[in-house]
Design an enzyme around this catalytic site. Sequence first.
Site, mmCIF file in Angstrom:
data_model
loop_
_atom_site.group_PDB
_atom_site.id
_atom_site.type_symbol
_atom_site.label_atom_id
_atom_site.label_comp_id
_atom_site.label_asym_id
_atom_site.label_seq_id
_atom_site.Cartn_x
_atom_site.Cartn_y
_atom_site.Cartn_z
ATOM 1 N N GLU A 51 10.641 4.749 -9.723
ATOM 2 C CA GLU A 51 10.160 6.123 -9.651
ATOM 3 C C GLU A 51 10.604 6.875 -8.397
ATOM 4 O O GLU A 51 10.501 8.099 -8.341
ATOM 5 C CB GLU A 51 8.631 6.138 -9.682
ATOM 6 C CG GLU A 51 7.997 5.576 -8.423
ATOM 7 C CD GLU A 51 6.476 5.673 -8.420
ATOM 8 O OE1 GLU A 51 5.933 6.406 -9.252
ATOM 9 O OE2 GLU A 51 5.859 5.017 -7.585
ATOM 10 N N SER A 80 -1.515 2.111 -9.622
ATOM 11 C CA SER A 80 -1.510 1.575 -8.255
ATOM 12 C C SER A 80 -0.123 1.597 -7.633
ATOM 13 O O SER A 80 0.208 2.503 -6.880
ATOM 14 C CB SER A 80 -2.082 0.157 -8.246
ATOM 15 O OG SER A 80 -3.455 0.182 -8.587
ATOM 16 N N ARG A 81 0.690 0.585 -7.924
ATOM 17 C CA ARG A 81 2.036 0.497 -7.386
ATOM 18 C C ARG A 81 2.981 0.023 -8.477
ATOM 19 O O ARG A 81 2.654 -0.892 -9.242
ATOM 20 C CB ARG A 81 2.093 -0.487 -6.201
ATOM 21 C CG ARG A 81 1.350 -0.010 -4.958
ATOM 22 C CD ARG A 81 2.056 1.169 -4.299
ATOM 23 N NE ARG A 81 1.285 1.692 -3.160
ATOM 24 C CZ ARG A 81 0.416 2.688 -3.254
ATOM 25 N NH1 ARG A 81 0.215 3.285 -4.424
ATOM 26 N NH2 ARG A 81 -0.236 3.114 -2.190
ATOM 27 N N LYS A 133 -12.338 0.318 -3.936
ATOM 28 C CA LYS A 133 -13.012 1.581 -4.251
ATOM 29 C C LYS A 133 -12.527 2.192 -5.563
ATOM 30 O O LYS A 133 -13.319 2.668 -6.376
ATOM 31 C CB LYS A 133 -12.823 2.562 -3.099
ATOM 32 C CG LYS A 133 -13.554 2.151 -1.828
ATOM 33 C CD LYS A 133 -13.358 3.157 -0.710
ATOM 34 C CE LYS A 133 -14.110 2.739 0.543
ATOM 35 N NZ LYS A 133 -13.918 3.706 1.656
ATOM 36 N N ILE A 134 -11.207 2.192 -5.780
ATOM 37 C CA ILE A 134 -10.671 2.798 -6.997
ATOM 38 C C ILE A 134 -10.992 1.931 -8.207
ATOM 39 O O ILE A 134 -11.423 2.432 -9.248
ATOM 40 C CB ILE A 134 -9.152 3.023 -6.864
ATOM 41 C CG1 ILE A 134 -8.852 4.005 -5.733
ATOM 42 C CG2 ILE A 134 -8.565 3.546 -8.175
ATOM 43 C CD1 ILE A 134 -7.374 4.172 -5.420
ATOM 44 N N HIS A 163 3.114 10.066 -10.633
ATOM 45 C CA HIS A 163 2.373 9.688 -9.425
ATOM 46 C C HIS A 163 1.373 10.785 -9.047
ATOM 47 O O HIS A 163 1.291 11.212 -7.894
ATOM 48 C CB HIS A 163 3.357 9.459 -8.272
ATOM 49 C CG HIS A 163 2.882 8.425 -7.293
ATOM 50 N ND1 HIS A 163 3.598 7.294 -6.988
ATOM 51 C CD2 HIS A 163 1.764 8.340 -6.564
ATOM 52 C CE1 HIS A 163 2.945 6.564 -6.111
ATOM 53 N NE2 HIS A 163 1.809 7.194 -5.830
ATOM 54 N N ASP A 195 1.285 5.759 -14.183
ATOM 55 C CA ASP A 195 1.431 6.830 -13.201
ATOM 56 C C ASP A 195 2.427 6.405 -12.137
ATOM 57 O O ASP A 195 2.883 7.222 -11.342
ATOM 58 C CB ASP A 195 0.084 7.150 -12.550
ATOM 59 C CG ASP A 195 0.127 8.432 -11.729
ATOM 60 O OD1 ASP A 195 0.732 9.414 -12.199
ATOM 61 O OD2 ASP A 195 -0.431 8.450 -10.615
#
Length: 332
Positions: free
Chosen positions: A262, A232-233, A155-156, A294, A257
């Site tokens: 992190e 994402s990750r 979806k993203i 994030h 992000d």
Amino acid sequence: MRILFFDTKNYDRASFDKQLEHYPGIEVDYLKTDLAPKTAPLAKGFDAVCAFVSSDVGAETMTALHEAGVRLVLMRCAGFNNVDLEKAAMYGIRVMRVPGYSPEAVAEHAMALALTANRRIHKAYVKVRENDFSLSGLMGFNFYQKTAGIVGTGKIGAAMARICRGFGMKVIAYDVYQNPDLDFAEYVSFDELLERSDLISLHCPLMDSTYHLINRDTIAKMKDGVVLVNTSRGGLVKTEDLIEGIRARKFFGVGLDVYEEETKNVFEDRSDEILEHSTTARLLSFPNVMITSHQGFFTQEALAAISRTTLDNAVAFEKGETNSNEVLKRES
């Protein structure tokens, strides 16, 4: 049903309290502390806990939750790589997540990072505040008619692909499963995507097969002057290799992000501290790198959707129902 909410921020409470008006059978208590083995016993007397992507929901925590009588872990996020699903299954604790809240929120942030890194908006902001109106160091390039490589077209990723198409970019994509809604995208191998893309945006989950997907070898296959974005990750990118590539001037810009180290920084104010790990400082030292904390999910619409889905998951659990939001241990 009683839910203990961990790692509460003001915006979490405001969003969930607004939705709780529609869920009279649910009671939520909020804690500022995050979920971890030492804090899990606080859940004694509660049916469920609500955790986030930065929470420690590993084996020790699961054991402590089981001993406290918790039957459900509600992840108010899409990611669940921080959850020990094997222990959860062993103790009969169900795990439910929010797989999709506002794909556009994350995708729009990914494009914001790409544009900022490309056009050096972060540098321009600082220069103008210092009354420096020169254009040195601010040169970018047009995204129009360039090639965007989307890694992961759920979806993203699909939302990001549509945004790139709106910019007049040619969209190529890589995914194990092709998205039939992206009839304008050309699916290619991962190596071909690396070789052809002017912008690479990562939108895949963190699994064994995707861990350090971006590393020294894959970076070497990219075009010189590529823009890389990760919303994402953090574990998708091997940070040391990324820094090596930045220093070698492989990247025109990098927008992050998320990043590997992190965890202690996410959503925390550490402005008065000396960061004990140099990775964040090293990344921030590069003029073509833009880092955010994030916040890809952080829109009014996304928070409302996260709250509703999390509470819907709790209702489904209480009724003994199953839905597609439940995370199950994979069979070996």
